[in-house]
Design an enzyme around this catalytic site. Structure first.
Site: not given
Length: 510
Positions: A314-315
């Site tokens: 993620d991210e």
């Protein structure tokens, strides 16, 4: 689904029919049957009542008024059970997990009146809707010692969750000792997400600590899912092994948050205590990086009997799209080669080389962005399934309201009704069979103690438990749930659960 509202059970069973009267508990009441569930029942009864029931010898037959626990595969679906309380009590589990779930249901029928303690007469038949029902604990930003993790496991098991996702690494800290990369536990476990630059709250699990958590979870029929978040959220790796991580990449959101909150910006080689994201990345094209990934995941696989290894994903704002896709392909294939099922956050669905069968974890909103929905669907196209953790409904770290003293609000405020009123199978445009289950994450930027964590978890964890366990139907309603939830307060207080007494719920005082 059959239910009479007078049975205050959470999560809502498939069928629950009350009877007249109650089974009185006395010093003569004995518990027969499967030892681990018997001990769990006796210990819980002692905490609630002060009365220590006797566990009967194996050869002893039950008498009227006793409690019998047994397993019979013919009793129903996996994790299912049947509970009958009348002149005596019997729980029959389809398997050992089902038997334990039945024990937790029986404990919710325990009440005190003027004549003492009793179990309400009832017949309950039950089994879960989703096979995967998870709680995620972020131990990277705020480290939880083993005894506190055990407490979280007990709270989750009481609500019939069956997976504990441990977020073991992030920018702020690395929390599992790896023999082949020992500097991780020496240099990268000193910090936490204090925000003020202090290093208070560090810690790291030894291999023995982690194995103790895994074993305790298994004793509560919970599977541990370890996560090493990569290729972003990797600043802590660079504190120990700078050759593996790129220099921090500043982004507008990170700069704005640092200025607003007064947090320091990330600095290469220095432990990071801020809350910003998206600034770190592994060195994607260095072969040494994959030596690291393989070594870490191999050691985790050896310590983890469950089927899943979570690789994050993620991210990753500090990683180019091309490099991110390359990394996800290699990392998920490494997990597969270890005989485990890879799990990744939904952004990893953008990678064309995503390993077949990888499970995706969706953390987007209840009204998904088109890109997030497409990324999630990609896991299904590749033969995988989805775990749903919508951030604006299932994230336990969001505030209950704008004035709540702990938690964040970037995904919005989440009161108990919002945590309850959503439907998993219609969230994304995928077949219902593609939904493996539901998970409630607790991120810990604002958490300073187990008491903080419990306030954020309870009572919303009960709402997510019912979403994960109970099929929709006319009896599964917010109006019913809030009444049944309020009735849990005496037992929660007796068990020492420090829940938030939100005014949405009519909490019982006995």
């Amino acid at each position: 689904m059959v239910l009479t509202e007078s049975l205050p059970l959470i999560p809502l069973p498939n069928s629950a029919v009350p009877g007249e009267g109650a089974l009185r508990l006395t010093d003569a009441t004995r518990v027969h049957g499967e030892p681990s569930s018997a001990r769990m029942l006796v210990d819980a009864m002692t905490r609630r009542t002060g009365m220590r029931l006797e566990i009967a010898p194996d050869a002893s037959g039950p008498a009227s008024g006793d409690i019998v626990l047994r397993v019979d595969p013919a009793a129903g679906a996996a994790e299912g059970y049947r509970l009958v309380i009348a002149d005596d009590a019997e729980i029959v589990g389809a398997d050992s997990a089902g038997l334990a779930h039945g024990v937790h249901t029986l404990l919710q029928l325990l009440r005190e009146d003027d004549d003492g303690w009793a179990l309400r007469h009832a017949v309950v038949s039950d089994a879960p809707r989703f096979a995967y029902r998870g709680v995620m604990l972020d131990v990277a930003r705020r480290f939880f010692p083993v005894d506190e993790v055990r407490t979280v496991i007990d709270r989750a098991a009481a609500l019939k969750f069956n997976h504990l996702h441990l977020h073991l690494s992030d920018d702020q800290g690395w929390r599992i000792h790896i023999d082949s990369w020992p500097l991780l536990s020496q240099r990268s476990s000193t910090a936490s997400a204090t925000g003020d630059g202090s290093l208070a709250g560090g810690g790291c699990y030894s291999r023995a600590d982690y194995s103790e958590i895994v074993a305790y979870a298994a004793s509560r029929h919970i599977t541990v899912v370890p996560e090493i978040d990569m290729p972003g959220h990797t600043h802590a790796i660079g504190v120990a092994y700078p050759e593996l991580v790129e220099a921090p990449v500043m982004n507008e959101h990170l700069l704005d948050d640092a200025a607003r909150l007064g947090h320091a910006l990330p600095e290469a080689g220095v432990p990071y205590t801020g809350w910003g994201v998206g600034h770190s990345s592994l060195r994607i094209r260095e072969e040494r990086t994959y030596d690291f990934v393989r070594d870490v995941l191999t050691e985790l696989a050896e310590l983890t009997p469950g089927p899943y290894l979570h690789i994050g994903g993620d991210e990753s704002l500090g990683t180019s799209a091309e490099d991110f896709a390359y990394f996800v392909g290699r990392a998920t294939e490494i997990v597969s080669s270890l005989g485990k099922t890879p799990v990744a956050w939904h952004e990893a669905g953008a990678a064309p080389g995503l390993a077949s069968g990888t499970v995706g974890q969706f953390w987007g909103a209840l009204t998904p962005e088109a890109a997030h929905a497409a990324q999630a669907a990609r896991f299904v196209e590749r033969g995988g399934r989805l775990i749903l953790s919508p951030s604006d409904a299932a994230y336990l770290d969001m505030k209950y309201d704008e004035h709540f003293p702990i938690g964040q609000d970037w995904a919005g405020v989440i009161d108990v009704q919002r945590a309850y009123d959503w439907e998993p199978v219609t969230l994304l445009d995928v077949p219902a069979s593609a939904i493996a289950g539901v998970e409630a994450p607790l991120w810990t930027e604002t958490v300073r103690s187990l008491a903080d964590a419990e306030q954020l978890m309870h009572p919303r964890l009960a709402a997510v438990a019912e979403v994960a366990w109970s099929a929709p139907g006319p009896q599964r309603s917010w109006a019913s749930f809030r009444e049944r939830l309020g009735a849990q307060a005496p037992a929660w207080r007796a068990d020492g659960i420090r829940f938030h007494p939100t005014p949405e719920i009519p909490w019982s005082d006995r």
